[in-house]
Design a protein around this motif. Structure first.
Motif, PDB file in Angstrom:
ATOM      1  N   VAL A  25       0.821  -1.215   0.000  1.00  0.00           N
ATOM      2  CA  VAL A  25       0.000   0.000   0.000  1.00  0.00           C
ATOM      3  C   VAL A  25       0.853   1.262   0.000  1.00  0.00           C
ATOM      4  CG1 VAL A  25      -1.653   1.344   1.367  1.00  0.00           C
ATOM      5  CG2 VAL A  25      -2.010  -1.095   1.024  1.00  0.00           C
ATOM      6  N   THR A  26       1.892   1.283   0.847  1.00  0.00           N
ATOM      7  CA  THR A  26       2.687   2.507   0.974  1.00  0.00           C
ATOM      8  C   THR A  26       3.788   2.601  -0.067  1.00  0.00           C
ATOM      9  OG1 THR A  26       4.231   1.492   2.541  1.00  0.00           O
ATOM     10  CG2 THR A  26       2.288   2.603   3.466  1.00  0.00           C
ATOM     11  N   GLY A  27       4.272   1.460  -0.539  1.00  0.00           N
ATOM     12  CA  GLY A  27       5.356   1.462  -1.516  1.00  0.00           C
ATOM     13  C   GLY A  27       6.715   1.779  -0.918  1.00  0.00           C
ATOM     14  N   VAL A  28       6.804   1.784   0.423  1.00  0.00           N
ATOM     15  CA  VAL A  28       8.091   2.044   1.081  1.00  0.00           C
ATOM     16  C   VAL A  28       8.360   0.948   2.103  1.00  0.00           C
ATOM     17  CG1 VAL A  28       7.951   4.550   0.791  1.00  0.00           C
ATOM     18  CG2 VAL A  28       7.069   3.518   2.875  1.00  0.00           C
ATOM     19  N   GLY A  29       9.611   0.876   2.532  1.00  0.00           N
ATOM     20  CA  GLY A  29      10.001  -0.105   3.530  1.00  0.00           C
ATOM     21  C   GLY A  29       9.558   0.290   4.926  1.00  0.00           C
ATOM     22  N   HIS A  30       9.697  -0.645   5.836  1.00  0.00           N
ATOM     23  CA  HIS A  30       9.256  -0.461   7.218  1.00  0.00           C
ATOM     24  C   HIS A  30       9.978   0.709   7.890  1.00  0.00           C
ATOM     25  CE1 HIS A  30       7.282  -1.912  10.823  1.00  0.00           C
ATOM     26  NE2 HIS A  30       8.434  -1.854  11.478  1.00  0.00           N
ATOM     27  N   GLY A  31      11.292   0.782   7.734  1.00  0.00           N
ATOM     28  CA  GLY A  31      12.069   1.856   8.351  1.00  0.00           C
ATOM     29  C   GLY A  31      11.673   3.227   7.845  1.00  0.00           C
ATOM     30  N   LYS A  32      11.545   3.359   6.540  1.00  0.00           N
ATOM     31  CA  LYS A  32      11.179   4.660   5.964  1.00  0.00           C
ATOM     32  C   LYS A  32       9.777   5.079   6.404  1.00  0.00           C
ATOM     33  CE  LYS A  32      11.065   7.343   1.777  1.00  0.00           C
ATOM     34  NZ  LYS A  32      11.259   7.405   0.342  1.00  0.00           N
ATOM     35  N   MET A  33       8.889   4.097   6.511  1.00  0.00           N
ATOM     36  CA  MET A  33       7.533   4.416   6.937  1.00  0.00           C
ATOM     37  C   MET A  33       7.529   4.929   8.376  1.00  0.00           C
ATOM     38  SD  MET A  33       4.093   2.185   6.506  1.00  0.00           S
ATOM     39  CE  MET A  33       4.427   1.057   7.826  1.00  0.00           C
ATOM     40  N   ILE A  34       8.357   4.339   9.246  1.00  0.00           N
ATOM     41  CA  ILE A  34       8.436   4.812  10.630  1.00  0.00           C
ATOM     42  C   ILE A  34       8.993   6.235  10.659  1.00  0.00           C
ATOM     43  CG2 ILE A  34       9.597   4.482  12.855  1.00  0.00           C
ATOM     44  CD1 ILE A  34       9.412   1.462  12.326  1.00  0.00           C
ATOM     45  N   PHE A  35      10.038   6.498   9.865  1.00  0.00           N
ATOM     46  CA  PHE A  35      10.600   7.860   9.797  1.00  0.00           C
ATOM     47  C   PHE A  35       9.546   8.860   9.340  1.00  0.00           C
ATOM     48  CE2 PHE A  35      14.831   5.996  10.016  1.00  0.00           C
ATOM     49  CZ  PHE A  35      15.552   6.981  10.680  1.00  0.00           C
TER      50      PHE A  35
END
Length: 167
Positions: A25-35
């Motif tokens: 859904v977001t198209g980004v990794g877990h770390g980037k999403m947390i940032f």
């Protein structure tokens, strides 16, 4: 402690599906999403936590290598550096395809345990009982709680979220 694994199956399914859905859904990794969602502090906290837990996981893996090869008379001073070298060469090869093929080889090697199970002639009654009925032989102790925590920690690990969501 087979019942612990039975309880962890739904947890593992939810964990992996959550990581896959969030990544899709977001198209980004877990770390980037947390940032992006929670800011720099929690982003760096999660990355630091990931490094610490991965280090501790590697330590326990090398303890396992040492104990397993110790049964065959191989010294820890030889087995641990040798396996560390194999791990470094495998990860530093720079090719995810080669790494993936190596992991498939290890998966095939794990399937060799299945014939060993049948060769040990287990009695099905106690196996089924211990798979369904929670209990700890010898009673609940510090060692048994530590073992249950280790089973949970190796089944639901933080690196799974980072790795699977980035894929």
């Amino acid at each position: 402690l087979l019942w612990v694994l039975l309880l962890l199956v739904p947890v593992l399914i939810v964990n992996q599906e959550m990581a896959v859905r969030l990544g899709a859904v977001t198209g980004v990794g877990h770390g980037k999403m947390i940032f992006e969602r929670f800011g720099r502090f929690w982003g760096w906290f999660s990355v630091g936590d990931l490094f610490i837990l991965n280090f501790l996981t590697l330590v326990t893996e090398f303890i396992g290598v040492s104990l397993a090869l110790g049964h065959f008379g191989v010294s820890s001073y030889l087995s641990v550096p040798a396996m560390a070298g194999v791990l470094i060469v495998a990860t530093a090869s720079g090719s995810f395809v080669r790494w993936e093929r190596l992991m498939f080889l290890f998966i095939v090697a794990n399937f060799l345990v299945i014939p060993l199970v049948f060769l040990s002639h287990p009695r099905p009654g106690p196996v089924l009982h211990d798979f369904i009925v929670p209990g700890v032989r010898g009673g609940l102790s510090g060692d048994s709680v530590l073992l249950i925590i280790a089973i949970v920690g190796t089944t639901v690990a933080p690196w799974q979220l980072f790795f699977q969501q980035s894929n």
